[in-house]
Write an enzyme that holds these catalytic residues in place. Structure first.
Site, PDB file in Angstrom:
ATOM      1  N   ASP A 195      24.908 -17.474  -6.938  1.00  0.00           N
ATOM      2  CA  ASP A 195      25.043 -17.262  -5.474  1.00  0.00           C
ATOM      3  C   ASP A 195      24.090 -17.108  -4.825  1.00  0.00           C
ATOM      4  OD1 ASP A 195      26.823 -16.941  -2.900  1.00  0.00           O
ATOM      5  OD2 ASP A 195      27.379 -15.274  -3.233  1.00  0.00           O
TER       6      ASP A 195
ATOM      7  N   ASN B 229      34.308 -25.091  -2.157  1.00  0.00           N
ATOM      8  CA  ASN B 229      32.797 -25.253  -1.402  1.00  0.00           C
ATOM      9  C   ASN B 229      33.363 -27.061  -0.399  1.00  0.00           C
ATOM     10  OD1 ASN B 229      30.472 -23.776  -4.430  1.00  0.00           O
ATOM     11  ND2 ASN B 229      31.099 -23.419  -2.294  1.00  0.00           N
TER      12      ASN B 229
HETATM   13  C1  FPP Z   1      26.190 -20.785  -4.307  1.00  0.00           C
HETATM   14  O1  FPP Z   1      25.182 -20.838  -3.482  1.00  0.00           O
HETATM   15  C2  FPP Z   1      25.325 -21.996  -5.014  1.00  0.00           C
HETATM   16  C3  FPP Z   1      26.360 -23.087  -5.225  1.00  0.00           C
HETATM   17  C4  FPP Z   1      27.442 -23.384  -4.071  1.00  0.00           C
HETATM   18  C5  FPP Z   1      25.699 -24.342  -6.411  1.00  0.00           C
HETATM   19  C6  FPP Z   1      25.252 -23.880  -7.589  1.00  0.00           C
HETATM   20  C7  FPP Z   1      24.765 -24.763  -8.075  1.00  0.00           C
HETATM   21  C8  FPP Z   1      23.444 -24.897  -8.248  1.00  0.00           C
HETATM   22  C9  FPP Z   1      22.827 -24.151  -8.576  1.00  0.00           C
HETATM   23  C10 FPP Z   1      22.528 -26.559  -8.598  1.00  0.00           C
HETATM   24  C11 FPP Z   1      23.502 -27.412  -9.570  1.00  0.00           C
HETATM   25  C12 FPP Z   1      23.942 -26.633 -10.823  1.00  0.00           C
HETATM   26  C13 FPP Z   1      23.975 -27.290 -11.682  1.00  0.00           C
HETATM   27  C14 FPP Z   1      25.646 -26.084 -13.215  1.00  0.00           C
HETATM   28  C15 FPP Z   1      23.319 -28.249 -12.539  1.00  0.00           C
HETATM   29  P1  FPP Z   1      25.345 -20.640  -1.606  1.00  0.00           P
HETATM   30  O2  FPP Z   1      25.252 -21.481  -1.371  1.00  0.00           O
HETATM   31  O3  FPP Z   1      26.906 -20.390  -1.921  1.00  0.00           O
HETATM   32  O4  FPP Z   1      24.251 -19.607  -1.267  1.00  0.00           O
HETATM   33  P2  FPP Z   1      24.702 -19.015   0.108  1.00  0.00           P
HETATM   34  O5  FPP Z   1      25.632 -17.839  -0.248  1.00  0.00           O
HETATM   35  O6  FPP Z   1      23.260 -18.123   0.530  1.00  0.00           O
HETATM   36  O7  FPP Z   1      24.813 -19.489   1.024  1.00  0.00           O
END
Ligand code: FPP
Length: 246
Positions: free
Chosen positions: A21, A69
């Site tokens: 996250d 998401n």
């Molecule tokens: C959460 O941060 C992250 C995600 C919803 C996506 C995770 C994806 C990756 C790290 C890239 C690809 C992964 C793989 C396994 C190849 P957020 O966007 O919710 O952050 P925030 O809470 O600060 O808005």
């Protein structure tokens, strides 16, 4: 003594699950668009996978995309899916070199076709690897998974291949997406949020939870060592008293 040297390799968790996250907030901190955070998150994915395999973790589950998401702005969803396709494609060779098997849990049929195909191909190409299993939770939510499991069990009762008195905890576990994967002993969440967010609700029943304020793109090998050390210093009682454990 380095953090790595302090780890007791005979007391490693078999399975670590991670809620990655904070990509969006990390990007904002750097004055960039959210996708820049996800792109940098891939570096942490790579480092964490490598480190986990190197120290002997057998299963690593990463929450890459939740059912919820899908409600994000369309351009972010598309960019995330493209990043997933690109990353899976680019990393398959490294997974094979390190004998890492790829698996996925979630409503995979809801993924865009190219993403689904890329994923299935990588799963097929890595299926004989045995050092560690990397499980990507994609379009995954635990309540969706539990509803599905209940439907499958109800179907067996309708077909008279199961009776209600035969249902026990194993019956539920065997009908989840994780039926072939042991429950995680350790769950890590980055970015300072202290929530489970619909992730492995059944499987985390006895897991140790570890929270760090670091945003996912800043999470690296030393952070993983720290989380494992923290886990190793906890007393896992499973409802018993400390005295009973001696
Ligand atoms: C959460 O941060 C992250 C995600 C919803 C996506 C995770 C994806 C990756 C790290 C890239 C690809 C992964 C793989 C396994 C190849 P957020 O966007 O919710 O952050 P925030 O809470 O600060 O808005």
């Amino acid at each position: 003594m380095s953090l790595k040297e302090k780890i007791n390799t005979s007391k490693l968790p078999q399975h670590i699950a991670i809620i990655m996250d904070g990509n969006g907030r990390w990007a904002k901190q750097h004055g960039e668009e959210r996708i820049f955070g996800h792109e940098n998150g891939v570096k942490s994915v790579r480092e964490t996978v490598e480190t986990a395999a190197e120290i002997g973790i057998k299963y690593l589950t990463l929450y890459a995309f939740s059912t919820e998401n899908w409600n994000r702005p369309q351009e972010e969803v598309i960019a995330l899916m493209q990043l997933l396709v690109y990353t899976i494609n680019a990393e398959t060779e490294t997974l094979n070199k390190n004998s890492i098997r790829l698996e996925a849990i979630g409503d995979l049929s809801s993924l865009p076709e190219d993403c689904y195909n890329e994923l299935q191909e990588a799963i097929e190409n890595t299926k004989t690897n045995s050092r560690m299993t990397l499980v990507l939770a994609l379009s995954y939510s635990s309540r969706w998974e539990i509803v599905n499991a209940v439907k499958k069990i109800a179907q067996k009762i309708e077909n008279k291949t199961l009776t209600s008195s035969e249902i026990n905890e194993d019956t539920i576990s065997q009908h989840l997406c994780t039926s072939k994967i042991p429950d995680p002993e350790l769950m890590i969440r980055t970015s300072g949020e202290h929530r489970i967010s619909n992730f492995l609700l059944w499987q985390l029943a006895y897991s140790e939870l570890y929270f760090t304020d670091k945003f996912w793109p800043d999470f690296g090998k030393e952070d993983l060592y720290q989380a494992i050390l923290d886990y190793q210093n906890r007393e896992r009682r499973f409802g018993k008293t400390s005295e009973q454990l001696v």
